[in-house]
Design an enzyme around this catalytic site. Sequence first.
Site, PDB file in Angstrom:
ATOM      1  N   GLU A 221     109.324  70.925 -25.871  1.00 13.75           N
ATOM      2  CA  GLU A 221     108.122  70.500 -26.604  1.00 13.75           C
ATOM      3  C   GLU A 221     107.268  71.706 -27.004  1.00 13.75           C
ATOM      4  O   GLU A 221     106.747  71.769 -28.122  1.00 13.75           O
ATOM      5  CB  GLU A 221     107.286  69.534 -25.739  1.00 13.75           C
ATOM      6  CG  GLU A 221     106.066  69.020 -26.496  1.00 13.75           C
ATOM      7  CD  GLU A 221     105.064  68.305 -25.617  1.00 13.75           C
ATOM      8  OE1 GLU A 221     105.471  67.539 -24.726  1.00 13.75           O
ATOM      9  OE2 GLU A 221     103.857  68.517 -25.829  1.00 13.75           O
TER      10      GLU A 221
ATOM     11  N   CYS B  25      98.837  63.667 -22.902  1.00 10.32           N
ATOM     12  CA  CYS B  25      98.960  62.256 -23.295  1.00 10.32           C
ATOM     13  C   CYS B  25      98.412  61.320 -22.206  1.00 10.32           C
ATOM     14  O   CYS B  25      98.378  61.670 -21.026  1.00 10.32           O
ATOM     15  CB  CYS B  25     100.409  61.921 -23.642  1.00 10.32           C
ATOM     16  SG  CYS B  25     101.504  61.798 -22.224  1.00 10.32           S
TER      17      CYS B  25
ATOM     18  N   CYS C 194     107.747  61.411 -30.106  1.00  9.76           N
ATOM     19  CA  CYS C 194     106.676  60.528 -29.634  1.00  9.76           C
ATOM     20  C   CYS C 194     105.424  60.724 -30.507  1.00  9.76           C
ATOM     21  O   CYS C 194     105.076  61.854 -30.844  1.00  9.76           O
ATOM     22  CB  CYS C 194     106.349  60.863 -28.175  1.00  9.76           C
ATOM     23  SG  CYS C 194     104.945  59.926 -27.555  1.00  9.76           S
TER      24      CYS C 194
ATOM     25  N   HIS D 242     110.456  64.699 -27.439  1.00 10.97           N
ATOM     26  CA  HIS D 242     109.732  65.975 -27.302  1.00 10.97           C
ATOM     27  C   HIS D 242     109.382  66.610 -28.643  1.00 10.97           C
ATOM     28  O   HIS D 242     108.572  67.524 -28.699  1.00 10.97           O
ATOM     29  CB  HIS D 242     110.591  66.990 -26.532  1.00 10.97           C
ATOM     30  CG  HIS D 242     110.898  66.575 -25.140  1.00 10.97           C
ATOM     31  ND1 HIS D 242     112.170  66.293 -24.707  1.00 10.97           N
ATOM     32  CD2 HIS D 242     110.096  66.395 -24.074  1.00 10.97           C
ATOM     33  CE1 HIS D 242     112.140  65.958 -23.435  1.00 10.97           C
ATOM     34  NE2 HIS D 242     110.895  66.003 -23.025  1.00 10.97           N
TER      35      HIS D 242
ATOM     36  N   SER E  99     110.531  59.677 -17.329  1.00 11.55           N
ATOM     37  CA  SER E  99     111.837  59.236 -17.835  1.00 11.55           C
ATOM     38  C   SER E  99     112.628  58.485 -16.773  1.00 11.55           C
ATOM     39  O   SER E  99     113.839  58.314 -16.896  1.00 11.55           O
ATOM     40  CB  SER E  99     112.636  60.417 -18.402  1.00 11.55           C
ATOM     41  OG  SER E  99     112.760  61.428 -17.465  1.00 11.55           O
TER      42      SER E  99
ATOM     43  N   SER F 218     113.229  67.367 -14.752  1.00  8.57           N
ATOM     44  CA  SER F 218     112.079  66.726 -15.400  1.00  8.57           C
ATOM     45  C   SER F 218     110.798  67.455 -15.012  1.00  8.57           C
ATOM     46  O   SER F 218     110.371  67.438 -13.855  1.00  8.57           O
ATOM     47  CB  SER F 218     112.012  65.256 -14.960  1.00  8.57           C
ATOM     48  OG  SER F 218     110.732  64.734 -15.221  1.00  8.57           O
TER      49      SER F 218
ATOM     50  N   HIS G 263     115.740  62.336 -18.616  1.00  8.90           N
ATOM     51  CA  HIS G 263     116.244  63.070 -17.446  1.00  8.90           C
ATOM     52  C   HIS G 263     116.739  62.089 -16.397  1.00  8.90           C
ATOM     53  O   HIS G 263     116.211  62.038 -15.294  1.00  8.90           O
ATOM     54  CB  HIS G 263     115.147  63.948 -16.856  1.00  8.90           C
ATOM     55  CG  HIS G 263     114.672  64.997 -17.796  1.00  8.90           C
ATOM     56  ND1 HIS G 263     115.400  66.115 -18.094  1.00  8.90           N
ATOM     57  CD2 HIS G 263     113.542  65.100 -18.517  1.00  8.90           C
ATOM     58  CE1 HIS G 263     114.746  66.859 -18.957  1.00  8.90           C
ATOM     59  NE2 HIS G 263     113.609  66.259 -19.232  1.00  8.90           N
TER      60      HIS G 263
ATOM     61  N   THR H 196     101.936  68.037 -23.774  1.00  2.26           N
ATOM     62  CA  THR H 196     101.422  66.684 -23.471  1.00  2.26           C
ATOM     63  C   THR H 196     101.541  66.274 -22.006  1.00  2.26           C
ATOM     64  O   THR H 196     100.821  65.400 -21.547  1.00  2.26           O
ATOM     65  CB  THR H 196     102.179  65.634 -24.319  1.00  2.26           C
ATOM     66  OG1 THR H 196     103.583  65.811 -24.090  1.00  2.26           O
ATOM     67  CG2 THR H 196     101.870  65.777 -25.786  1.00  2.26           C
TER      68      THR H 196
ATOM     69  N   HIS I  48     109.882  75.225 -22.523  1.00  2.00           N
ATOM     70  CA  HIS I  48     110.072  73.770 -22.631  1.00  2.00           C
ATOM     71  C   HIS I  48     110.261  73.397 -24.104  1.00  2.00           C
ATOM     72  O   HIS I  48     109.611  73.955 -24.991  1.00  2.00           O
ATOM     73  CB  HIS I  48     108.862  73.043 -22.046  1.00  2.00           C
ATOM     74  CG  HIS I  48     109.087  71.578 -21.884  1.00  2.00           C
ATOM     75  ND1 HIS I  48     108.969  70.690 -22.935  1.00  2.00           N
ATOM     76  CD2 HIS I  48     109.442  70.841 -20.808  1.00  2.00           C
ATOM     77  CE1 HIS I  48     109.228  69.472 -22.499  1.00  2.00           C
ATOM     78  NE2 HIS I  48     109.529  69.538 -21.215  1.00  2.00           N
TER      79      HIS I  48
HETATM   80  S1  SF4 Z   1     105.216  61.852 -21.769  1.00  2.00           S
HETATM   81 FE1  SF4 Z   1     103.585  61.329 -23.212  1.00  2.00          FE
HETATM   82  S2  SF4 Z   1     103.980  62.545 -25.016  1.00  2.00           S
HETATM   83 FE2  SF4 Z   1     105.853  62.578 -23.801  1.00  2.00          FE
HETATM   84  S3  SF4 Z   1     107.075  60.894 -24.592  1.00  2.00           S
HETATM   85 FE3  SF4 Z   1     105.891  60.060 -22.910  1.00  2.00          FE
HETATM   86  S4  SF4 Z   1     104.023  59.217 -23.862  1.00  2.00           S
HETATM   87 FE4  SF4 Z   1     104.992  60.585 -25.328  1.00  2.00          FE
END
Ligand code: SF4
Length: 314
Positions: A141, A206, A111, A89, A278, A234, A57, A176, A139
Amino acid sequence: MTVSHFVLQSECRFVKRVVKIIRAEHLGMCFGVRDAIKLAVREAGSRPLTVLGDLVHNETVLAELKQRGIEFRNDANEVNTGTVMITAHGASERKLSAVRARGLRVIEATCPLVHVAHSAVAKLVRQGFHPVIIGLRDHVEVRGLTEDLADYDVVLREADIEQLQPRTRFGIAAQTTQPIERVRHLVGLIRRRFPDAEVRFIDTVCQPTKQRQHSAVELAQQCDAVIVIGGAHSNNTRELVETCRRHCARVHHVRKADDLCEEWFHPDDTVGITAGTSTPDSVIGAIETQLHKLRATKEIRASKSSIHHQGAKP
Ligand code: SF4
């Protein structure tokens, strides 16, 4: 946490202030997004490539990737290259199969921590739990986590828990990038609403998200103003804004250095900086530099006004 001080030796002999700008201990681009960008650049070096969806983003990074010839599409039916890349994602098996069925070669930049979330949901379903995903329904993901499931619920707010139908077993996982405090709160609500049900929760938030959220709280608690840097679309940046606003009255979401406004800051402010997963380092650096310039300008003005005031006749 990085603290940058500079003492302004202004033309004023009455005012000499220490300007403080603090960076959150953990901020900015996570390894998952970095690796996805590296993979896209490497692949694009050897063959025409289309990325399906938002790789990052950030307009500057997107412009650089487009300059390398990488195309971006939201719909696989609009792809003109032989190779497509799935972003960090991730995607459902159903979507991956549909893309492959069009004869396209698929490269996954999913990821590893999104893969962990997919495995957690699959395990809960295998064990007979009704899957509940905590996250944003639309979303990308969350769509990837749910599109292969026959039956599931997605919840984000307390009101969503009221809509859940009774089940004997609930299996909960999270997008995540959800704040872990919200996730734990909603899991607790499900347990209280269905005291007779077996409720199993697998924490799939995460580590980079947890670190950025935790650092944002620490930052906001000690700052007069906080700048949150990240793309307008984002989700994790918006979550950082929400988190900071619970601890600091003046929080501003910016995408680039030009978005900063001098009026947002007062001469003695301590200003915090954090950024979504991002946001590239170059953008954070440019905004910190711009903040120093704005603060210096404000302090010189404050100094001049102080000289004027003290020199004024009654
Ligand atoms: S936010 Fe977390 S799950 Fe998403 S890409 Fe980054 S490390 Fe991976």
